[in-house]
Write an enzyme that holds these catalytic residues in place. Structure first.
Site, PDB file in Angstrom:
ATOM      1  N   HIS A  98       0.814  -1.227   0.000  1.00 32.22           N
ATOM      2  CA  HIS A  98       0.000   0.000   0.000  1.00 32.22           C
ATOM      3  C   HIS A  98       0.845   1.274   0.000  1.00 32.22           C
ATOM      4  CE1 HIS A  98      -3.677  -2.229   0.471  1.00 32.22           C
ATOM      5  NE2 HIS A  98      -3.307  -2.764   1.619  1.00 32.22           N
ATOM      6  N   ASP A 128      -2.452 -10.595  -2.227  1.00 36.32           N
ATOM      7  CA  ASP A 128      -3.034 -10.126  -0.967  1.00 36.32           C
ATOM      8  C   ASP A 128      -4.526  -9.826  -1.196  1.00 36.32           C
ATOM      9  OD1 ASP A 128      -1.964  -8.585   1.803  1.00 36.32           O
ATOM     10  OD2 ASP A 128      -3.760  -7.656   0.928  1.00 36.32           O
ATOM     11  N   HIS A 154      -6.135  -7.294  -0.392  1.00 36.14           N
ATOM     12  CA  HIS A 154      -6.349  -5.879  -0.720  1.00 36.14           C
ATOM     13  C   HIS A 154      -5.578  -5.483  -1.976  1.00 36.14           C
ATOM     14  CE1 HIS A 154      -6.735  -6.332   3.733  1.00 36.14           C
ATOM     15  NE2 HIS A 154      -7.832  -5.629   3.509  1.00 36.14           N
ATOM     16  N   ASP A 195      -4.327 -12.900   3.575  1.00 40.50           N
ATOM     17  CA  ASP A 195      -5.573 -12.410   4.177  1.00 40.50           C
ATOM     18  C   ASP A 195      -6.784 -12.776   3.313  1.00 40.50           C
ATOM     19  OD1 ASP A 195      -4.502 -10.608   2.350  1.00 40.50           O
ATOM     20  OD2 ASP A 195      -4.546  -8.880   3.696  1.00 40.50           O
TER      21      ASP A 195
HETATM   22  C1  SP5 Z   1      -1.092  -5.089   3.945  1.00 39.03           C
HETATM   23  C2  SP5 Z   1      -2.560  -5.126   4.252  1.00 39.03           C
HETATM   24  O1  SP5 Z   1      -3.157  -6.193   4.197  1.00 39.03           O
HETATM   25  N1  SP5 Z   1      -3.144  -3.999   4.648  1.00 39.03           N
HETATM   26  C3  SP5 Z   1      -4.532  -3.951   4.942  1.00 39.03           C
HETATM   27  C4  SP5 Z   1      -4.960  -2.649   5.500  1.00 39.03           C
HETATM   28  C5  SP5 Z   1      -6.404  -2.667   5.871  1.00 39.03           C
HETATM   29  N2  SP5 Z   1      -6.756  -1.549   6.658  1.00 39.03           N
HETATM   30  C6  SP5 Z   1      -8.166  -1.346   6.894  1.00 39.03           C
HETATM   31  C7  SP5 Z   1      -8.679  -2.397   7.799  1.00 39.03           C
HETATM   32  C8  SP5 Z   1     -10.119  -2.195   8.203  1.00 39.03           C
HETATM   33  C9  SP5 Z   1     -10.332  -2.992   9.463  1.00 39.03           C
HETATM   34  N3  SP5 Z   1     -11.671  -3.433   9.547  1.00 39.03           N
HETATM   35  C10 SP5 Z   1     -11.930  -4.091  10.810  1.00 39.03           C
HETATM   36  C11 SP5 Z   1     -13.070  -5.002  10.703  1.00 39.03           C
HETATM   37  C12 SP5 Z   1     -13.295  -5.666  12.034  1.00 39.03           C
HETATM   38  N4  SP5 Z   1     -14.383  -6.557  11.979  1.00 39.03           N
HETATM   39 ZN    ZN Z   2      -4.107  -7.148   2.749  1.00 38.28          ZN
END
Ligand code: SP5
Ligand code: ZN
Length: 348
Positions: A163, A199, A201, A288
């Site tokens: 990211h 990944d 994301h 993930d």
């Molecule tokens: C490297 C990588 O995988 N980065 C991911 C970043 C995601 N950040 C936002 C996460 C939003 C968290 N949501 C929480 C949900 C809880 N149920």
């Molecule tokens: Zn990720």
């Protein structure tokens, strides 16, 4: 397969990230990498070494110097604001938007932190810079090993990287390790490099870094940004610009996607990489996509990761694996090492 392990990763340990108006404990925790390390050792996947050291100037192959200078000095500045800050992480809270100025660097620390970031989920801590820099050395060491003739190498590091862009952090990432590895392969003589990002994301940092380049093919399978982080990039119509037109392939998939559809998209990405004529592959290896991941929405199972490794091996390319996301801590080791073992067993 050789692993370059970042012994300093634990110096980056954020306390909390912003989620729905609350600070919640960070999902990106040091134990993630310790689990992968234990699994690598237990399954005797290969040597585990410390990375070489490099000159920090190599980071400018990917990142803007003012951004690197900010990251390098950020913790000292943060603590200088208020002695109590030594016990608190720094988290951005204000950003420029459309129509605002990004070309004037403010003096105010919070404002500069916002200028160089895009979310409030990525705490900067006392050891963030040291950990991130050492992680970059893992990626560069892995690329160096592959340039030296190894079939594959694994950069086991955190914080993750995909990211992070030319001059911004976010999504738990500060230095784009996969982009650095890809550039190192180019600088080592590989004419066309592919980055395959698996990944959950979309790798908005990597895509933006290489969007206008014909020598870097970026392909990504990820949760559809209409509903999934990072939201503002990763759509299928983003295909590259200028000389890079046709060198960017986004395969967004809906939340809830299981392995059959995901595997089909992987095949599509691998065919595109072959068509591009890539001479080496960098895999942004996030797990993930696992059904038990606490922040993601795909439904991959443990054994699916062995099949992924086999499919990646079928590309027949020298491959640098760079660790990214994966937040189901108790399974992150098994899932990650399954990919690597599937790759090794398939042969090259
Ligand atoms: C490297 C990588 O995988 N980065 C991911 C970043 C995601 N950040 C936002 C996460 C939003 C968290 N949501 C929480 C949900 C809880 N149920
Ligand atoms: Zn990720």
């Amino acid at each position: 397969m050789i692993t370059f392990y970042n012994e300093r990763h634990g110096q980056h340990h954020g306390k909390a990230e912003m989620f729905r108006g609350e600070l919640v404990p960070c999902f990106e925790v040091p134990s993630r990498v310790e689990r992968v390390l234990a699994e690598l050792r237990g399954r005797r996947l290969g040597a585990i070494e410390a990375p070489q050291a490099f000159d920090e100037a190599v980071l400018e192959r990917v990142h803007a110097l003012p951004y690197l200078q900010f990251l390098r000095g950020a913790w000292e500045e943060w603590v200088a604001l208020n002695g109590g800050n030594a016990q608190r992480d720094a988290l951005p809270s204000v950003w420029p938007v459309r129509g605002h100025r990004s070309d004037v660097v403010p003096q105010n620390f919070a404002a500069r932190m916002g200028l160089f970031s895009y979310d409030a989920g990525t705490p900067l801590t006392a050891g963030t810079w040291d950990a991130a820099r050492e992680g970059a050395w893992c990626a560069l060491s892995a690329a160096g090993r592959v340039l030296g003739g190894a079939r594959a190498a694994f950069a086991l590091t955190r914080p993750p990287g995909h990211h992070a862009g030319h001059d911004f952090f976010g999504g738990y990432c500060f230095i784009n390790n996969a982009a650095l590895a890809a550039q190192a392969l180019r600088d080592g003589g590989v004419e066309r490099v592919a980055v395959l990002d698996i990944d959950y994301h979309h790798g908005n940092g990597t895509q933006t870094l290489y969007y206008d380049r014909a020598d870097m093919f970026y392909a990504s399978l990820h949760g559809d940004p209409l509903t999934e982080y990072p939201f503002f990039l990763g759509h299928a119509d983003e295909t590259g610009v200028g000389e890079g037109l046709g060198c960017n392939l986004n395969l967004p998939l809906p939340r809830g996607t299981g392995f059959p559809a995901w595997h089909g998209a992987l095949g599509q990405a691998l065919r595109a990489i072959a068509d591009h004529g890539a001479g080496a592959l960098v895999v942004s290896l996030g797990v993930d996509t696992f059904e038990g991941d606490p922040i993601s929405g795909f439904r991959l199972r443990q054994d699916d990761y062995l099949r992924i490794g086999e499919a990646l091996a079928s590309a027949g390319l020298p491959t640098v694996f760079v660790f990214e996301g994966g937040y189901a801590v108790s399974e992150v080791g098994i899932n990650t090492v399954n990919v690597l073992e599937g790759f090794e067993q398939r042969g090259g």
